[in-house]
Design a protein around this motif. Structure first.
Motif, PDB file in Angstrom:
ATOM      1  N   THR A  89       0.857  -1.184   0.000  1.00 15.87           N
ATOM      2  CA  THR A  89       0.000   0.000   0.000  1.00 15.87           C
ATOM      3  C   THR A  89       0.890   1.231   0.000  1.00 15.87           C
ATOM      4  OG1 THR A  89      -1.745  -1.135   1.234  1.00 15.87           O
ATOM      5  CG2 THR A  89      -1.795   1.278   1.222  1.00 15.87           C
ATOM      6  N   SER A  90       0.763   2.032  -1.021  1.00 14.64           N
ATOM      7  CA  SER A  90       1.526   3.275  -1.115  1.00 14.64           C
ATOM      8  C   SER A  90       0.595   4.448  -0.820  1.00 14.64           C
ATOM      9  CB  SER A  90       2.159   3.428  -2.498  1.00 14.64           C
ATOM     10  OG  SER A  90       1.168   3.404  -3.508  1.00 14.64           O
ATOM     11  N   TYR A  91       1.184   5.548  -0.363  1.00  5.57           N
ATOM     12  CA  TYR A  91       0.355   6.703  -0.040  1.00  5.57           C
ATOM     13  C   TYR A  91       1.209   7.964  -0.100  1.00  5.57           C
ATOM     14  CZ  TYR A  91       2.537   6.093   4.549  1.00  5.57           C
ATOM     15  OH  TYR A  91       3.446   5.946   5.568  1.00  5.57           O
ATOM     16  N   GLY A  92       0.545   9.095  -0.043  1.00  9.83           N
ATOM     17  CA  GLY A  92       1.247  10.371  -0.054  1.00  9.83           C
ATOM     18  C   GLY A  92       0.354  11.496   0.416  1.00  9.83           C
ATOM     19  N   VAL A  93       0.977  12.493   1.011  1.00 14.35           N
ATOM     20  CA  VAL A  93       0.279  13.691   1.472  1.00 14.35           C
ATOM     21  C   VAL A  93       1.119  14.896   1.074  1.00 14.35           C
ATOM     22  CG1 VAL A  93      -0.575  14.985   3.467  1.00 14.35           C
ATOM     23  CG2 VAL A  93      -0.786  12.495   3.419  1.00 14.35           C
ATOM     24  N   GLY A  94       0.478  15.918   0.543  1.00 13.33           N
ATOM     25  CA  GLY A  94       1.182  17.141   0.184  1.00 13.33           C
ATOM     26  C   GLY A  94       0.347  18.363   0.507  1.00 13.33           C
ATOM     27  N   VAL A  95       0.971  19.359   1.125  1.00 14.52           N
ATOM     28  CA  VAL A  95       0.296  20.609   1.477  1.00 14.52           C
ATOM     29  C   VAL A  95       1.196  21.770   1.068  1.00 14.52           C
ATOM     30  CG1 VAL A  95      -0.721  22.020   3.310  1.00 14.52           C
ATOM     31  CG2 VAL A  95      -0.855  19.521   3.438  1.00 14.52           C
ATOM     32  N   ARG A  96       0.604  22.776   0.445  1.00 15.58           N
ATOM     33  CA  ARG A  96       1.339  23.965   0.042  1.00 15.58           C
ATOM     34  C   ARG A  96       0.489  25.193   0.306  1.00 15.58           C
ATOM     35  NH1 ARG A  96       3.118  25.373  -6.194  1.00 15.58           N
ATOM     36  NH2 ARG A  96       3.456  27.604  -5.906  1.00 15.58           N
ATOM     37  N   ALA A  97       1.052  26.181   0.988  1.00 16.47           N
ATOM     38  CA  ALA A  97       0.360  27.431   1.283  1.00 16.47           C
ATOM     39  C   ALA A  97       1.172  28.588   0.719  1.00 16.47           C
ATOM     40  CB  ALA A  97       0.173  27.598   2.790  1.00 16.47           C
ATOM     41  N   ASP A  98       0.572  29.370  -0.165  1.00 18.33           N
ATOM     42  CA  ASP A  98       1.195  30.578  -0.704  1.00 18.33           C
ATOM     43  C   ASP A  98       0.646  31.777   0.053  1.00 18.33           C
ATOM     44  OD1 ASP A  98       2.661  29.199  -2.695  1.00 18.33           O
ATOM     45  OD2 ASP A  98       0.857  29.077  -3.929  1.00 18.33           O
ATOM     46  N   LEU A  99       1.547  32.558   0.635  1.00 14.56           N
ATOM     47  CA  LEU A  99       1.158  33.640   1.539  1.00 14.56           C
ATOM     48  C   LEU A  99       1.611  34.977   0.969  1.00 14.56           C
ATOM     49  CD1 LEU A  99       2.371  31.887   4.804  1.00 14.56           C
ATOM     50  CD2 LEU A  99       0.121  31.722   3.739  1.00 14.56           C
ATOM     51  N   GLU A 100       0.814  36.032   1.236  1.00 11.83           N
ATOM     52  CA  GLU A 100       1.152  37.358   0.738  1.00 11.83           C
ATOM     53  C   GLU A 100       0.560  38.413   1.667  1.00 11.83           C
ATOM     54  OE1 GLU A 100       0.648  40.086  -3.328  1.00 11.83           O
ATOM     55  OE2 GLU A 100      -0.009  37.989  -3.276  1.00 11.83           O
ATOM     56  N   THR A 101       1.296  39.491   1.903  1.00 12.25           N
ATOM     57  CA  THR A 101       0.820  40.610   2.715  1.00 12.25           C
ATOM     58  C   THR A 101       0.759  41.862   1.848  1.00 12.25           C
ATOM     59  OG1 THR A 101       2.988  41.421   3.442  1.00 12.25           O
ATOM     60  CG2 THR A 101       2.040  39.583   4.675  1.00 12.25           C
ATOM     61  N   VAL A 102       0.269  42.943   2.429  1.00 11.85           N
ATOM     62  CA  VAL A 102       0.146  44.200   1.686  1.00 11.85           C
ATOM     63  C   VAL A 102       1.452  44.975   1.673  1.00 11.85           C
ATOM     64  CG1 VAL A 102      -2.305  44.399   2.138  1.00 11.85           C
ATOM     65  CG2 VAL A 102      -0.680  45.390   3.765  1.00 11.85           C
ATOM     66  N   ASN A 103       2.446  44.545   2.412  1.00  9.24           N
ATOM     67  CA  ASN A 103       3.703  45.284   2.543  1.00  9.24           C
ATOM     68  C   ASN A 103       4.829  44.663   1.719  1.00  9.24           C
ATOM     69  OD1 ASN A 103       2.612  47.154   4.421  1.00  9.24           O
ATOM     70  ND2 ASN A 103       2.813  45.617   6.039  1.00  9.24           N
ATOM     71  N   ARG A 104       4.481  44.162   0.529  1.00  6.73           N
ATOM     72  CA  ARG A 104       5.458  43.600  -0.404  1.00  6.73           C
ATOM     73  C   ARG A 104       6.188  42.398   0.173  1.00  6.73           C
ATOM     74  NH1 ARG A 104       9.170  47.973  -3.234  1.00  6.73           N
ATOM     75  NH2 ARG A 104       9.851  48.330  -1.090  1.00  6.73           N
ATOM     76  N   ILE A 105       5.597  41.766   1.139  1.00 12.56           N
ATOM     77  CA  ILE A 105       6.168  40.547   1.725  1.00 12.56           C
ATOM     78  C   ILE A 105       5.310  39.353   1.311  1.00 12.56           C
ATOM     79  CG2 ILE A 105       6.769  39.331   3.839  1.00 12.56           C
ATOM     80  CD1 ILE A 105       7.202  42.001   5.183  1.00 12.56           C
ATOM     81  N   SER A 106       5.944  38.331   0.777  1.00 15.31           N
ATOM     82  CA  SER A 106       5.239  37.115   0.382  1.00 15.31           C
ATOM     83  C   SER A 106       6.100  35.914   0.761  1.00 15.31           C
ATOM     84  CB  SER A 106       4.933  37.116  -1.123  1.00 15.31           C
ATOM     85  OG  SER A 106       6.135  37.161  -1.869  1.00 15.31           O
ATOM     86  N   GLY A 107       5.529  34.747   0.602  1.00 13.49           N
ATOM     87  CA  GLY A 107       6.274  33.536   0.945  1.00 13.49           C
ATOM     88  C   GLY A 107       5.396  32.316   0.852  1.00 13.49           C
ATOM     89  N   GLY A 108       5.802  31.280   1.532  1.00 12.62           N
ATOM     90  CA  GLY A 108       5.021  30.063   1.492  1.00 12.62           C
ATOM     91  C   GLY A 108       5.574  28.984   2.394  1.00 12.62           C
TER      92      GLY A 108
END
Length: 412
Positions: A99-118
């Protein structure tokens, strides 16, 4: 007591109400961020264990899978998640059932002060591929590989001319077979740099990376530690709206405590080119030159941001060159044809020898979407490995042919 005028008014309004309800349901369907996918496939492999020519063992593999996913914008943010599980059964080698399995989560984040990330997290468990083995280590038992990586990135500058970037990634790789404990590896990488984008069509980047890794069971009594330093020069060029080119050239230095044969000082890098000459045809080219420490996790970058990275088993090598060309043609709105070829050249370094081998893989497939929810597809593949003279102790020649068909149901 009946009210004909009221009833007639209601009857007149029913078509309008039905149309509004249909529009609302359509909008809700389009806005639905969730999906559920069921899949059944059958694969025939003429050389399951990637044995030497004349020693092939064929088998038929059944895979039943379930996947759920989420893609949800939240104001300026975006959350993507997917989880899947597959039951794999072998007709003649049932000791490999798994039995094979996988989990993946990705969050892209952004603010109003030219700061972003993830943030991202991935965890996968699969049967290790037999075609990555060397001549010194070759198994026919079930060998499950677990890979995990997570990390974070931050960017300051938004869409301005100059942006500052930094990130961290942790990677971990483990095997269930005792004979593969010396290939288990974990590493931590930090990087920081600057990106210069004079226009929407071109951009350049300069960054430094530092990696500390460990092979816990390199020998039965000792673990190997290594340090890797990279100076990355990257470039992105969009000559037209049909073509995008990404390139990285790195000055790389790797030092191992025990596995000194894998020490490396030189140039590594990657080139990715995506070309869409028509609305139906898409071409992708990936070229990679990397050391053992990186190709153990990523042999080629994903073709789109939504695709998971193409993972490769940790090789007993000092240097790997990989070239992959793939094509997708939407023949009609329902029929899609795919094809690809990959060539991998390994410079192998193991305790009992050294040498080179070359593995070429080709695939051709077709799929037919009966409806938006139901899809059928088939695929054929070829694998051929050739070794250089004097490399018999570390590799060997083999060939394999595969054929598979699948049925998929997607609900969202």
């Amino acid at each position: 007591m009946s009210h004909p005028p009221v009833r007639r008014a209601l009857v007149r309004r029913l078509p309008v109400a039905a149309a509004c309800a249909a529009l609302s349901l359509g909008a809700a369907a389009q806005a639905n961020p969730y999906y559920l996918q069921l899949q059944q496939s059958f694969t025939h492999d003429t050389n399951l264990f990637r044995e030497r020519d004349g020693q092939e063992d064929s088998d038929l593999i059944s895979t039943t899978g379930l996947e759920v996913g989420l893609d949800q914008p939240i104001s300026r943010q975006r959350l993507r998640a997917r989880a899947h599980v597959e039951r794999n059964r072998f007709r003649d080698n049932d000791h490999l059932d798994n039995t094979s399995y996988g989990v993946g989560v990705r969050a892209d984040l952004e603010t109003v002060n030219r700061i972003s990330g993830g943030l991202h997290y991935n965890h996968e468990r699969n049967l290790a591929s037999f075609d990555t083995y060397t001549g010194s280590v070759h198994l026919t038992e079930r060998n499950m590989i677990r890979r995990q990586d997570y990390g974070a990135r931050i960017q300051y500058g938004g869409m301005s001319l100059l942006t500052l970037e930094a990130g961290y990634v942790h990677r971990d790789q483990k095997y269930s077979a005792d004979a593969f404990q010396n290939r288990e590896q974990r590493s931590d990488t930090v990087q920081a740099g600057v990106r210069y984008r004079p226009s929407d069509l071109v951009g350049f980047g300069l960054a430094g990376r530092y990696t500390r890794g460990r092979i816990p069971h390199y020998t039965p009594t000792e673990g190997d530690k290594y340090k890797r330093r990279d100076l990355d020069l990257t470039a992105t060029w969009v000559p037209t709206g049909l073509s995008t080119l990404n390139a990285r050239v790195s000055l790389t230095s790797t030092d191992h405590d025990l596995a000194e044969a894998r020490d490396f000082d030189g140039v590594t890098g990657a080139i990715s080119w995506r070309y869409q000459p028509t609305g139906k045809l898409t071409l992708n080219l990936h070229l990679v030159r990397e050391t053992n420490d990186e190709t153990g996790f990523y042999l080629a970058e994903p073709e789109t941001p939504d695709e998971p990275p193409q993972l490769a088993t940790l090789q007993e090598t000092k240097l790997i060159h990989s070239a992959r060309l793939s094509a997708t043609w939407a023949a009609t709105a329902k029929i899609r044809l795919t094809g690809g070829v990959r060539h991998v050249d390994r410079n192998i370094r193991v305790t009992d020898g050294r040498g080179n081998d070359r593995t070429t893989t080709a695939e051709l497939g077709a799929s037919y979407a009966i409806t938006r929810s139901i899809l059928f597809g088939c695929n054929v593949g070829w694998v051929q490995r050739d070794t250089s003279s004097g490399a018999a102790s570390v590799s060997y020649d083999y060939s394999s042919r595969t054929a598979s068909c699948l049925a998929r149901l997607t609900l969202n």
